[in-house]
Write an enzyme that holds these catalytic residues in place. Structure first.
Site, PDB file in Angstrom:
ATOM      1  N   ASP A  11       0.879  -1.167   0.000  1.00 61.27           N
ATOM      2  CA  ASP A  11       0.000   0.000   0.000  1.00 61.27           C
ATOM      3  C   ASP A  11       0.914   1.214   0.000  1.00 61.27           C
ATOM      4  O   ASP A  11       1.700   1.412   0.933  1.00 61.27           O
ATOM      5  CB  ASP A  11      -0.889   0.022   1.244  1.00 61.27           C
ATOM      6  N   ASP A 130     -13.706  -3.648  -2.000  1.00 60.26           N
ATOM      7  CA  ASP A 130     -13.562  -3.307  -0.579  1.00 60.26           C
ATOM      8  C   ASP A 130     -14.937  -3.366   0.066  1.00 60.26           C
ATOM      9  O   ASP A 130     -15.854  -2.653  -0.362  1.00 60.26           O
ATOM     10  CB  ASP A 130     -12.983  -1.899  -0.412  1.00 60.26           C
TER      11      ASP A 130
END
EC number: 4.3.2.10
Length: 251
Positions: A11, A130
């Site tokens: 990330d 998500d």
């Protein structure tokens, strides 16, 4: 039986690898290139590079960083963040990505999935989903988890499969960074209801969680960050643990 995959995830924001909890409270997790080199040498099956603030900030993934990472790794590289057009996907592929991950743009413009798949093949398209539990439903969120949508996880998973996605990256926002294990309930429901591979994401805290993601969640691959970034475990350790438990992995 196809070997199960272990996939570390970078990330990235501000030129660094970061890790948070429930998509919040980001802390530094090291140099992008150092982590990429480490995972390339550690027998990772693939590497995911997500520019986690690109969509939120309405900007594109930094191609220079993608090119540097692709020059350091010799395993499949998936790149996501701010990919909102076929042209942008092309740029990312030209800079060394093997697959692109689309999330926010796919929800806003579902036809983008089909357009990229038609040009580059379904195997090159990962749709990142998500999800956050709201009541009894697992609802899809966009913009790095900031914006809820009207899609429920199973509904959206079926739709992206129909549109030509080659793989689904299913992240539980509720479990992200908690190290409490994957949400194997929704993971199993999605994995067993689609015929494309599903990558488990969000919550891995120990090697048993990886095992459970494969055996209870029926995932095809397990993505993890915290347990590998901070060297709690090595990927070699993880694979040996899984092999000892009867899971087919590449070693």
């Amino acid at each position: 039986m196809l070997a199960k995959r272990i996939i570390p995830c970078l990330d990235v924001t501000g030129g660094r690898v970061v890790k948070g909890i429930n998509f919040e409270g980001l802390r530094d997790a090291g140099s992008i290139l150092e982590q990429a080199r480490f995972y390339n040498n550690e027998l990772a099956d693939e590497l995911v590079f997500l520019d986690i603030s690109a969509s939120l900030e309405s900007r594109k993934t930094t191609l220079e960083e993608v090119m540097k990472v692709s020059g350091e790794v010799f395993i499949p590289l998936t790149v996501g963040g701010g990919i909102n057009s076929v042209e942008r996907a092309k740029d990312v592929f030209l800079h060394g990505a093997d697959k692109v991950s689309v999330n926010t743009a796919a929800v806003n413009h579902p036809e983008l999935i089909s357009r990229i798949a038609e040009k580059y093949g379904s195997q090159a398209v990962v749709v990142a989903i998500d999800i956050k539990k709201i009541g009894s439903d697992h609802m899809v969120h966009t913009h790095s988890g900031k914006n809820p949508t009207a899609y429920e996880a199973l509904e959206w998973a079926h739709k992206v499969q129909e549109l030509g996605a080659g793989e689904i990256l299913l992240t539980s926002m509720d479990r992200d960074g908690t190290r409490e294990g994957y949400d194997n309930d929704i993971l199993a429901r999605v994995s067993t209801s689609v015929h494309i591979p599903v990558i488990a994401s969000g919550g891995a805290g120990n090697l048993e969680h990886l095992y459970e993601g494969f055996t209870i969640g029926h995932a095809d691959a397990a993505l993890a960050a915290s347990i590998f970034h901070f060297r709690q475990y090595s990927i070699r350790q993880a694979k040996q643990y899984l092999r000892d438990r009867g899971i087919e992995v590449r070693l």
